[in-house]
Design a protein around this motif. Sequence first.
Motif, PDB file in Angstrom:
ATOM      1  N   ASP A  21       0.780  -1.337   0.097  1.00 30.05           N
ATOM      2  CA  ASP A  21      -0.091  -0.185  -0.055  1.00 30.05           C
ATOM      3  C   ASP A  21       0.843   1.316  -0.039  1.00 30.05           C
ATOM      4  N   SER A  22       1.914   1.147   0.814  1.00 29.85           N
ATOM      5  CA  SER A  22       2.785   2.430   0.777  1.00 29.85           C
ATOM      6  C   SER A  22       3.506   2.628  -0.484  1.00 29.85           C
ATOM      7  N   LEU A  23       3.887   1.586  -1.298  1.00 33.51           N
ATOM      8  CA  LEU A  23       4.378   1.600  -2.477  1.00 33.51           C
ATOM      9  C   LEU A  23       3.446   2.220  -3.639  1.00 33.51           C
ATOM     10  N   ALA A  24       2.259   1.651  -3.582  1.00 31.39           N
ATOM     11  CA  ALA A  24       1.114   2.052  -4.217  1.00 31.39           C
ATOM     12  C   ALA A  24       0.980   3.687  -4.228  1.00 31.39           C
ATOM     13  N   ILE A  25       1.050   4.160  -2.901  1.00 33.56           N
ATOM     14  CA  ILE A  25       0.887   5.895  -2.767  1.00 33.56           C
ATOM     15  C   ILE A  25       2.060   6.273  -3.519  1.00 33.56           C
ATOM     16  N   LEU A  26       3.056   5.719  -3.461  1.00 35.23           N
ATOM     17  CA  LEU A  26       4.333   6.383  -3.801  1.00 35.23           C
ATOM     18  C   LEU A  26       4.356   6.314  -5.688  1.00 35.23           C
ATOM     19  N   TYR A  27       3.642   5.361  -6.395  1.00 36.45           N
ATOM     20  CA  TYR A  27       3.209   5.287  -7.554  1.00 36.45           C
ATOM     21  C   TYR A  27       2.246   6.590  -7.993  1.00 36.45           C
ATOM     22  N   ASP A  28       1.207   6.568  -7.088  1.00 32.95           N
ATOM     23  CA  ASP A  28       0.334   7.611  -7.508  1.00 32.95           C
ATOM     24  C   ASP A  28       0.981   9.071  -7.421  1.00 32.95           C
ATOM     25  N   TYR A  29       1.551   9.264  -6.493  1.00 25.02           N
ATOM     26  CA  TYR A  29       2.407  10.823  -6.326  1.00 25.02           C
ATOM     27  C   TYR A  29       3.398  10.972  -7.554  1.00 25.02           C
ATOM     28  N   ILE A  30       4.106   9.954  -7.992  1.00 27.10           N
ATOM     29  CA  ILE A  30       4.910  10.222  -8.992  1.00 27.10           C
ATOM     30  C   ILE A  30       3.952  10.424 -10.297  1.00 27.10           C
ATOM     31  N   SER A  31       2.824   9.728 -10.588  1.00 26.47           N
ATOM     32  CA  SER A  31       2.226   9.674 -11.713  1.00 26.47           C
ATOM     33  C   SER A  31       1.513  11.237 -11.854  1.00 26.47           C
ATOM     34  N   PHE A  32       0.961  11.477 -10.555  1.00 20.82           N
ATOM     35  CA  PHE A  32       0.436  12.898 -10.657  1.00 20.82           C
ATOM     36  C   PHE A  32       1.269  14.114 -10.918  1.00 20.82           C
ATOM     37  N   PHE A  33       2.659  13.830 -10.339  1.00 23.75           N
ATOM     38  CA  PHE A  33       3.528  14.794 -10.543  1.00 23.75           C
ATOM     39  C   PHE A  33       3.690  14.987 -12.150  1.00 23.75           C
ATOM     40  N   ILE A  34       3.889  13.900 -12.738  1.00 25.38           N
ATOM     41  CA  ILE A  34       4.330  13.744 -14.356  1.00 25.38           C
ATOM     42  C   ILE A  34       3.006  14.513 -14.940  1.00 25.38           C
ATOM     43  N   LYS A  35       1.774  14.248 -14.614  1.00 27.56           N
ATOM     44  CA  LYS A  35       0.593  14.868 -15.222  1.00 27.56           C
ATOM     45  C   LYS A  35       0.446  16.340 -14.903  1.00 27.56           C
ATOM     46  N   GLU A  36       1.122  16.874 -13.777  1.00 25.35           N
ATOM     47  CA  GLU A  36       1.073  18.295 -13.787  1.00 25.35           C
ATOM     48  C   GLU A  36       2.248  18.746 -13.990  1.00 25.35           C
ATOM     49  N   LEU A  37       3.223  18.031 -14.707  1.00 30.11           N
ATOM     50  CA  LEU A  37       4.428  18.795 -15.167  1.00 30.11           C
ATOM     51  C   LEU A  37       3.951  19.506 -16.556  1.00 30.11           C
ATOM     52  N   GLY A  38       3.054  18.700 -17.056  1.00 30.72           N
ATOM     53  CA  GLY A  38       2.649  19.494 -18.309  1.00 30.72           C
ATOM     54  C   GLY A  38       3.475  19.397 -19.533  1.00 30.72           C
ATOM     55  N   VAL A  39       4.302  18.287 -19.705  1.00 32.76           N
ATOM     56  CA  VAL A  39       5.224  18.131 -20.863  1.00 32.76           C
ATOM     57  C   VAL A  39       4.902  16.787 -21.304  1.00 32.76           C
ATOM     58  N   GLY A  40       5.207  16.575 -22.597  1.00 35.31           N
ATOM     59  CA  GLY A  40       4.844  15.315 -23.081  1.00 35.31           C
ATOM     60  C   GLY A  40       5.747  14.251 -22.396  1.00 35.31           C
ATOM     61  N   LYS A  41       5.076  12.756 -22.105  1.00 33.57           N
ATOM     62  CA  LYS A  41       5.645  11.991 -21.221  1.00 33.57           C
ATOM     63  C   LYS A  41       7.122  11.502 -21.978  1.00 33.57           C
ATOM     64  N   GLU A  42       7.151  11.712 -23.442  1.00 28.17           N
ATOM     65  CA  GLU A  42       8.216  11.245 -23.970  1.00 28.17           C
ATOM     66  C   GLU A  42       9.561  11.927 -23.657  1.00 28.17           C
ATOM     67  N   LYS A  43       9.254  13.220 -23.210  1.00 25.80           N
ATOM     68  CA  LYS A  43      10.330  14.141 -22.914  1.00 25.80           C
ATOM     69  C   LYS A  43      10.925  13.873 -21.416  1.00 25.80           C
ATOM     70  N   VAL A  44      10.280  13.112 -20.573  1.00 30.13           N
ATOM     71  CA  VAL A  44      10.903  12.851 -19.382  1.00 30.13           C
ATOM     72  C   VAL A  44      11.669  11.712 -19.735  1.00 30.13           C
TER      73      VAL A  44
END
Length: 401
Positions: A123-146
């Motif tokens: 569960d703790s690892l799943a929350i880490l996934y969620d935080y990273i995924s949300f940050f990438i979405k909020e970054l506002g650049v194409g995922k291929e650029k990360v």
Amino acid sequence: MSVNIRFPSGSTKQNNLKRSVLGYFAVNGNTTIPDLSRELDISVPKITALVNELIQDELLKDYGKIESSGGRKPSLYGLIADSAFFIGVEVKHDQINIGATNLKNELIKVSEKLPYDLNNTPDSLAILYDYISFFIKELGVGKEKVLGIGINLSGRINYQTGHSYSYFHFEEKPLSEIIESKIGIPVFLENDSRAMAYGEFYEGVVNEEKDVLFLNLDYGIAVGILVDGSIYYGKSGYAGEFGHMPLFDNELLCHCGKKGCLETEASGWALTRMFREKLHEGSSSVVSLQHIDPENVHMEDIIRAVHKDDVLAIELIAKIGERIGRGIALLINIFNPELVILGGRLAGTGDYLRYPVQTAINKYSLSLVNNDTKLVLSKLGDRAGIVGACILVRNKMMALH
């Protein structure tokens, strides 16, 4: 793990040359083709072809002509900052910090003090996934650029294989691979103290020093070691377990399972325990005036109290500092470093910590050795970890060392 910056086409040899060119720009900034040719010892025609390909790959840009002492004015070339991005994730026991840098290593977005409870559970690892995924979405650049994600965890990390043996070791596959399969971007794992040290070495208070010790002073304590300009990992990659030196004859059980560790008497855990004990004994503090149950007092509350000139908090920070300084004195006698950096959240108390640490170093280390060692506070502060993680990923992708 061997993952490099991706190019649309080209042979392995050609792409390695491109990485060398990008690496030079990353370290030295904008330059001209003649200077690049001379520094990399590659012919001007070959360098010109490589630069033109990197311009087509949208990684380099022609920034225009510059003045010269004679002849044709040369063009100045440099990285396109927003052509690639790197993400650094710092996982602490009670919070997560995430940041992103561009190709020029400029910090463009930060999300700090995201609430988190680090437990060794799915569960703790799943929350880490969620935080990273949300940050990438909020970054506002194409995922291929990360191009990559660096994740810092405390404890035993094998940075070469991507295994974590202290947290989230649920299966034989490397944790980096497991997270990468969820996020869809290359992931690199590193010990938190080494990543913080890396950030400070490259973007912080370190200048020309080659032999440096970085102390990560948080709930636990550890050290990042720079020897002759390179991070020292040790045989198995676990060097730096400063907090587990057996310096005390006590019955306090450390998180490592042993007794007498420096961490039991000179860490954020120790500070919190001592502060709670004093409150139970009736000592007064600005914290007790807030009617907080002593058992609900945490390290951050004590640090805030220090900045409010709270006598109890300052006294205990001084006691902790003296013990940390005693441990650092041993490191100085062994490594004879040019620079010792106090970092981590406890270093946020500034000179309240630094002065007792310095006094203890003077008392316990050999004068002949410590005369050449300077003690300073971290320049990057709370952002050392995310900056270090981003630089580590960028350097791995560019095959820099």
